[in-house]
Scaffold this motif. Structure first.
Motif: not given
Length: 97
Positions: A59-72
């Motif tokens: 979660e960011g400021e009024e946004v959400a970003v999906s992060v692939e497990p390897t990238a996470a």
């Protein structure tokens, strides 16, 4: 866990507010396939309608970003930032403060 700077949140909102992006879409960060010629890991940004179940949602400021497990794993102690010049957005990854 990856954090999202206020500047990146603002830039992401601008991308997702575009008229050709479906409502409810989000940005996704995933590893980019490389030809092996470049050193280091590359990441790709894309707009998706819903996150895959295995992705980490940040979660960011009024946004959400999906992060692939390897990238996470690669981004665990990093911050997503952005610089906007005109209509050009440059995302960068840096150390968390």
């Amino acid at each position: 866990m990856l954090t999202i700077s206020p500047e990146a949140s603002h830039a992401i909102r601008g991308i997702l507010d575009a008229s050709d992006v479906p409502d409810g879409s989000m940005l996704r960060i995933s590893p980019q396939q490389t030809d092996g010629a470049s050193a280091g890991a590359s990441l790709a940004l894309s707009v998706i309608e819903a996150p895959p179940p295995e992705d980490q949602v940040v979660e960011g400021e009024e946004v959400a970003v999906s992060v692939e497990p390897t990238a996470a794993v690669m981004l665990d102690d990093k911050q997503l930032d952005a610089t906007v010049v005109g209509d050009q957005i440059n995302f960068s990854i840096g150390q968390q403060a």
